[in-house]
Design a protein around this motif. Sequence first.
Motif, PDB file in Angstrom:
ATOM      1  N   ALA A  69       0.833  -1.206   0.000  1.00  0.00           N
ATOM      2  CA  ALA A  69       0.000   0.000   0.000  1.00  0.00           C
ATOM      3  C   ALA A  69       0.866   1.253   0.000  1.00  0.00           C
ATOM      4  O   ALA A  69       0.557   2.236  -0.685  1.00  0.00           O
ATOM      5  N   GLU A  70       1.962   1.214   0.749  1.00  0.00           N
ATOM      6  CA  GLU A  70       2.877   2.355   0.785  1.00  0.00           C
ATOM      7  C   GLU A  70       3.582   2.548  -0.552  1.00  0.00           C
ATOM      8  O   GLU A  70       3.760   3.685  -1.006  1.00  0.00           O
TER       9      GLU A  70
ATOM     10  N   GLU B 179       0.988   4.049  -2.939  1.00  0.00           N
ATOM     11  CA  GLU B 179       0.691   5.429  -2.574  1.00  0.00           C
ATOM     12  C   GLU B 179       1.860   6.339  -2.936  1.00  0.00           C
ATOM     13  O   GLU B 179       1.668   7.437  -3.460  1.00  0.00           O
ATOM     14  N   LYS B 180       3.066   5.881  -2.711  1.00  0.00           N
ATOM     15  CA  LYS B 180       4.251   6.671  -3.049  1.00  0.00           C
ATOM     16  C   LYS B 180       4.319   6.910  -4.561  1.00  0.00           C
ATOM     17  O   LYS B 180       4.645   8.013  -5.006  1.00  0.00           O
ATOM     18  N   SER B 181       3.992   5.901  -5.349  1.00  0.00           N
ATOM     19  CA  SER B 181       3.975   6.052  -6.808  1.00  0.00           C
ATOM     20  C   SER B 181       2.925   7.070  -7.235  1.00  0.00           C
ATOM     21  O   SER B 181       3.158   7.882  -8.130  1.00  0.00           O
ATOM     22  N   LEU B 182       1.763   7.023  -6.583  1.00  0.00           N
ATOM     23  CA  LEU B 182       0.687   7.952  -6.938  1.00  0.00           C
ATOM     24  C   LEU B 182       0.987   9.371  -6.472  1.00  0.00           C
ATOM     25  O   LEU B 182       0.564  10.338  -7.095  1.00  0.00           O
TER      26      LEU B 182
ATOM     27  N   ARG C 205      -5.032   9.751  -3.137  1.00  0.00           N
ATOM     28  CA  ARG C 205      -4.055   8.779  -3.615  1.00  0.00           C
ATOM     29  C   ARG C 205      -4.014   7.554  -2.686  1.00  0.00           C
ATOM     30  O   ARG C 205      -3.938   6.427  -3.138  1.00  0.00           O
ATOM     31  N   TRP C 206      -4.087   7.802  -1.377  1.00  0.00           N
ATOM     32  CA  TRP C 206      -4.069   6.703  -0.410  1.00  0.00           C
ATOM     33  C   TRP C 206      -5.305   5.821  -0.566  1.00  0.00           C
ATOM     34  O   TRP C 206      -5.208   4.597  -0.601  1.00  0.00           O
ATOM     35  N   LYS C 207      -6.487   6.448  -0.669  1.00  0.00           N
ATOM     36  CA  LYS C 207      -7.727   5.676  -0.821  1.00  0.00           C
ATOM     37  C   LYS C 207      -7.740   4.912  -2.138  1.00  0.00           C
ATOM     38  O   LYS C 207      -8.262   3.798  -2.211  1.00  0.00           O
ATOM     39  N   THR C 208      -7.152   5.489  -3.171  1.00  0.00           N
ATOM     40  CA  THR C 208      -7.074   4.807  -4.464  1.00  0.00           C
ATOM     41  C   THR C 208      -6.212   3.555  -4.347  1.00  0.00           C
ATOM     42  O   THR C 208      -6.601   2.483  -4.830  1.00  0.00           O
ATOM     43  N   SER C 209      -5.075   3.664  -3.673  1.00  0.00           N
ATOM     44  CA  SER C 209      -4.219   2.480  -3.506  1.00  0.00           C
ATOM     45  C   SER C 209      -4.924   1.423  -2.659  1.00  0.00           C
ATOM     46  O   SER C 209      -4.855   0.229  -2.961  1.00  0.00           O
TER      47      SER C 209
END
Length: 139
Positions: free
Chosen positions: A4-5, A8-11, A47-51
């Motif tokens: 997940a991290e 999220e980092k990519s997004l 971005r977090w919710k998307t991941s």
Amino acid sequence: MLVAELLEKSLEDLLKDDFEKFKWYLTMEVSGGCEPIPKAALEDATRWKTSEKMIESYGEALAVKITVEVLKKIPNINAAEKLQKAYAATGGQTAATCTASSASAPPAVPSILMAQQGSTVIAPMIYGSTCGSLNINNK
């Protein structure tokens, strides 16, 4: 680092327009046989919710694979390659695939479910298609 991290980092590295384009691609069939994520689920997603939604929908390995594919479509080849390398460094493999299933009946999924005395088990319902595998060990 957790998947997940990594996602999220990519997004986080995407500009606003690229992130919106990324979410748009997720609402279409993004990888052979994978169900798209409903538009409403991503409409105001961070971005977090998307991941999180991708992992919930596809599982970790397939979420990484789909993220890489979509990043290449945007196009953001550097971010795609960076994610692939970071995921491989964690020991992950992106060979996961979706399998389409019959709309009339859920697929047969072998499972083992055990709990200790006094435990509570909340098990997910899996229907529509199956992607990858799920192992939960909490000992």
